[in-house]
Design an enzyme around this catalytic site. Structure first.
Site, PDB file in Angstrom:
ATOM      1  N   HIS A  88       0.839  -1.206   0.000  1.00  0.00           N
ATOM      2  CA  HIS A  88       0.000   0.000   0.000  1.00  0.00           C
ATOM      3  C   HIS A  88       0.868   1.249   0.000  1.00  0.00           C
ATOM      4  O   HIS A  88       1.921   1.310   0.635  1.00  0.00           O
ATOM      5  CB  HIS A  88      -1.022  -0.017   1.143  1.00  0.00           C
ATOM      6  CG  HIS A  88      -0.526   0.288   2.515  1.00  0.00           C
ATOM      7  ND1 HIS A  88      -0.395   1.582   2.996  1.00  0.00           N
ATOM      8  CD2 HIS A  88      -0.177  -0.525   3.536  1.00  0.00           C
ATOM      9  CE1 HIS A  88       0.011   1.546   4.248  1.00  0.00           C
ATOM     10  NE2 HIS A  88       0.159   0.281   4.603  1.00  0.00           N
ATOM     11  N   ASP A 114       5.527   2.634   7.386  1.00  0.00           N
ATOM     12  CA  ASP A 114       4.169   2.155   7.074  1.00  0.00           C
ATOM     13  C   ASP A 114       3.490   3.081   6.076  1.00  0.00           C
ATOM     14  O   ASP A 114       2.849   4.050   6.483  1.00  0.00           O
ATOM     15  CB  ASP A 114       3.352   2.067   8.360  1.00  0.00           C
ATOM     16  CG  ASP A 114       1.958   1.513   8.137  1.00  0.00           C
ATOM     17  OD1 ASP A 114       1.714   0.921   7.069  1.00  0.00           O
ATOM     18  OD2 ASP A 114       1.107   1.683   9.021  1.00  0.00           O
ATOM     19  N   GLU A 171      -5.507   2.031   1.774  1.00  0.00           N
ATOM     20  CA  GLU A 171      -5.368   0.878   2.673  1.00  0.00           C
ATOM     21  C   GLU A 171      -5.667   1.285   4.101  1.00  0.00           C
ATOM     22  O   GLU A 171      -6.321   0.547   4.850  1.00  0.00           O
ATOM     23  CB  GLU A 171      -3.951   0.301   2.565  1.00  0.00           C
ATOM     24  CG  GLU A 171      -3.744  -1.018   3.308  1.00  0.00           C
ATOM     25  CD  GLU A 171      -3.286  -0.878   4.756  1.00  0.00           C
ATOM     26  OE1 GLU A 171      -3.152  -1.908   5.438  1.00  0.00           O
ATOM     27  OE2 GLU A 171      -3.069   0.264   5.222  1.00  0.00           O
ATOM     28  N   GLU A 172      -5.170   2.458   4.479  1.00  0.00           N
ATOM     29  CA  GLU A 172      -5.329   2.903   5.865  1.00  0.00           C
ATOM     30  C   GLU A 172      -6.775   3.254   6.200  1.00  0.00           C
ATOM     31  O   GLU A 172      -7.113   3.451   7.371  1.00  0.00           O
ATOM     32  CB  GLU A 172      -4.419   4.107   6.142  1.00  0.00           C
ATOM     33  CG  GLU A 172      -2.929   3.824   6.016  1.00  0.00           C
ATOM     34  CD  GLU A 172      -2.384   2.922   7.107  1.00  0.00           C
ATOM     35  OE1 GLU A 172      -3.187   2.420   7.922  1.00  0.00           O
ATOM     36  OE2 GLU A 172      -1.159   2.718   7.142  1.00  0.00           O
ATOM     37  N   ASP A 230       4.101  -5.169   3.599  1.00  0.00           N
ATOM     38  CA  ASP A 230       3.551  -4.058   4.383  1.00  0.00           C
ATOM     39  C   ASP A 230       4.378  -3.923   5.654  1.00  0.00           C
ATOM     40  O   ASP A 230       4.337  -4.794   6.520  1.00  0.00           O
ATOM     41  CB  ASP A 230       2.084  -4.360   4.723  1.00  0.00           C
ATOM     42  CG  ASP A 230       1.366  -3.168   5.357  1.00  0.00           C
ATOM     43  OD1 ASP A 230       2.025  -2.155   5.633  1.00  0.00           O
ATOM     44  OD2 ASP A 230       0.144  -3.271   5.575  1.00  0.00           O
ATOM     45  N   HIS A 235       1.807   4.638  13.000  1.00  0.00           N
ATOM     46  CA  HIS A 235       0.676   5.546  12.790  1.00  0.00           C
ATOM     47  C   HIS A 235       0.857   6.883  13.511  1.00  0.00           C
ATOM     48  O   HIS A 235      -0.117   7.502  13.934  1.00  0.00           O
ATOM     49  CB  HIS A 235      -0.640   4.880  13.220  1.00  0.00           C
ATOM     50  CG  HIS A 235      -1.170   3.919  12.219  1.00  0.00           C
ATOM     51  ND1 HIS A 235      -2.414   3.340  12.314  1.00  0.00           N
ATOM     52  CD2 HIS A 235      -0.629   3.433  11.068  1.00  0.00           C
ATOM     53  CE1 HIS A 235      -2.618   2.529  11.283  1.00  0.00           C
ATOM     54  NE2 HIS A 235      -1.545   2.573  10.522  1.00  0.00           N
TER      55      HIS A 235
END
Length: 515
Positions: free
Chosen positions: A270, A282, A315-316, A344, A445
């Site tokens: 992603h 990420d 994706e998130e 990922d 995140h």
């Protein structure tokens, strides 16, 4: 005469096997042309190349509000994500790939109101949880009732027994049980709304109560929860309302011009980050690894199977890009995909070396993947063990990344992962290095997921493993789905013709049979 022919067939079969024209026994070591492309790819890919792509992603985020997210609450698609798409397209175009920027749409809840206001005091952000009912226009008002905090705040009905919650807004700390359980206990005690505060730094967003209940439920940050805990008895108004809007985002799909188009090896990562930060681990790490493999492979390699690369959008926001892609394919088009490899987070700073558990040998969670997933797992595990001297552990197909829709449609899958918010154990630290008791990615995140949030040794190792698997399956997916490589198909045809000639009865045999 027949006995002589049978002996001839056995002799021919033996010679063909020794000569490599028949398949070796299952589990026999591959070598030579079977791994030539894989060996070449592993030599060509470099962590320094992938790092250059990561620098590009960091600068794109820096120039566009600090992130590369597919969308925010106010933007249909962020300039950071658009710039990331343009960068990937520039790379695959220069490498000679056939490519497509695929647009897809998806519904999203957009906030119209998200406030908790204290009469005569301040206003705090409260974010409606997914599946929660909304408040009416103007909100729900009542005294703030603070549930006493412990390890399982609000998880038992007894937590609400010490005071009257009728018509009040219950303030509950996160932890110990589900949000739904806390909300249902508050409702049973008579609360008009539930405000659940985080138990770690940051807002409490993108979470769900799973099933719609009788009262509105929202999330507060830990800091705001701390302040509000000292304001028990104050009259507050909770206003949480949303509307559904349609948003669009994009996937980038690039495929080699060479190789079988009906037995495609698909590789994905992603491209988007979360809104909070640039998303360099990420999933800049997986996206950068794919870019290096793609550019080193080139758009017209000498390969049996076409290789299709995908950089997924949204994706998130819930695996939307990959899900919409697979759903857009007809059954026949899905059959054209031999397997899917997912990358990922492959450079977490406190890295683990996880391989998706294709055979469910760990016996944890979702179970085995479709047939072929176990073989993919073994390809990765064997490479790490035999080529890199690095032990691995399995990780469940938990549904947290883009393999999900492929598996749901019977497409075998596998991939690599170096860990997110999970905690590294002492045994893992002894095996891999790093810090026991700390998250694999302490900046997961968050704003700090930058170029300083990478283990470049892990990036190098995972890049090599990803290149190896891509090259191996670009040559042959026979162990996955029984489709042999081109040269073996020709050999098998020739073998079949020779054996047919030897086995065919002649006129003497017919006469003997008639007699």
């Amino acid at each position: 005469m027949r006995a002589a022919r049978r002996a001839g067939v056995v002799l021919l079969s033996t010679l063909l096997l020794v000569g490599g024209l028949l398949a070796p026994p299952a589990g026999a070591a591959a070598g030579g042309k079977e791994t030539k492309l894989a060996e070449q790819l592993v030599k060509k890919v470099k962590a320094s190349n992938a790092n250059r792509h990561l620098i590009a992603f960091q600068r794109i985020a820096d120039a566009n509000g600090g992130n590369r997210a597919s969308a925010t609450a106010t933007q249909i698609e962020t300039p950071g994500f658009d710039a990331s798409v343009a960068y990937v397209v520039s790379q695959v175009k220069a490498a000679g790939f056939e490519y497509e920027v695929q647009e897809f749409s998806y519904p999203v809840e957009v906030s119209l109101a998200s406030s908790l206001s204290v009469a005569g005091g301040g206003t705090f952000e409260i974010i409606k949880m997914t599946a929660s009912i909304e408040t009416p226009v103007g909100g729900v008002s009542g005294p703030l009732a603070v549930v006493p905090q412990d390890a399982t705040t609000g998880c038992e009905a007894a937590d609400f027994a010490g005071q009257d919650f009728t018509g009040k807004v219950a303030l509950i700390r996160r932890g110990g049980c589900t949000f739904e359980a806390k909300a249902l206990n508050a409702a049973a005690a008579g609360a008009a709304a539930a405000a659940i505060s985080n138990n770690v730094d940051g807002p409490l967003a993108n979470v769900t109560i799973t099933n719609t209940g009788p009262i509105p439920v929202g999330g507060l940050s830990q800091a705001d929860g701390d302040i509000l805990a000292g304001l028990g008895g104050s009259v507050v108004t909770v206003d949480m309302r949303t509307e559904e809007q349609t948003r669009t985002s994009h996937n980038v799909i690039a495929q080699t011009k060479t190789g079988r188009k009906n037995n495609v090896v698909m590789v994905g990562a992603h491209l988007d980050s979360v809104v909070a930060g640039p998303g360099i681990n990420d999933n800049g790490s997986g996206s950068a690894a794919l870019l290096d493999i793609a550019t080193q492979l080139g758009g017209s390699p000498k390969t049996n199977n076409a290789v299709r690369f995908a950089w997924w959008g949204a994706e998130e926001l819930g695996l939307i890009g990959s899900t919409e892609y697979v759903k857009s394919l007809s059954f026949e088009q899905q059959l054209d995909i031999a397997l899917y490899l997912n990358f990922d987070m492959v450079a977490s700073p406190n890295a683990a070396y996880f391989v998706y558990d294709g055979d469910n040998s760990d016996g944890v969670g979702a179970g085995a993947g479709p047939y072929g997933s176990a073989q993919i797992e073994a390809t990765f595990v064997n490479f790490f063990r035999d080529r890199l001297g690095v032990p691995t552990e399995g990780t469940d197909f938990s549904g947290r990344s883009d393999y999900g829709e492929f598996i749901a449609n019977g497409i075998p899958a596998g991939g690599l992962f170096t860990g997110a918010e999970g905690i590294k154990t002492a045994a893992q630290a002894a095996k891999w290095g790093g810090t026991a008791g700390s998250a694999y990615d302490p900046c997961y995140h968050q704003k700090c997921d930058t170029l300083g949030n990478l283990d470049r040794v892990a990036l190098d190792r995972n890049l090599d493993a990803a290149a190896w698997a891509t090259g191996v399956y670009a040559y042959s997916t026979e162990e996955i789905n029984g489709v042999p490589p081109r040269d073996k198909r020709a050999q098998l045809r020739a073998q079949s013709q020779r054996m047919s000639l030897l086995a065919a009865p002649d006129a003497h045999d017919h006469g003997a049979a008639a007699a």
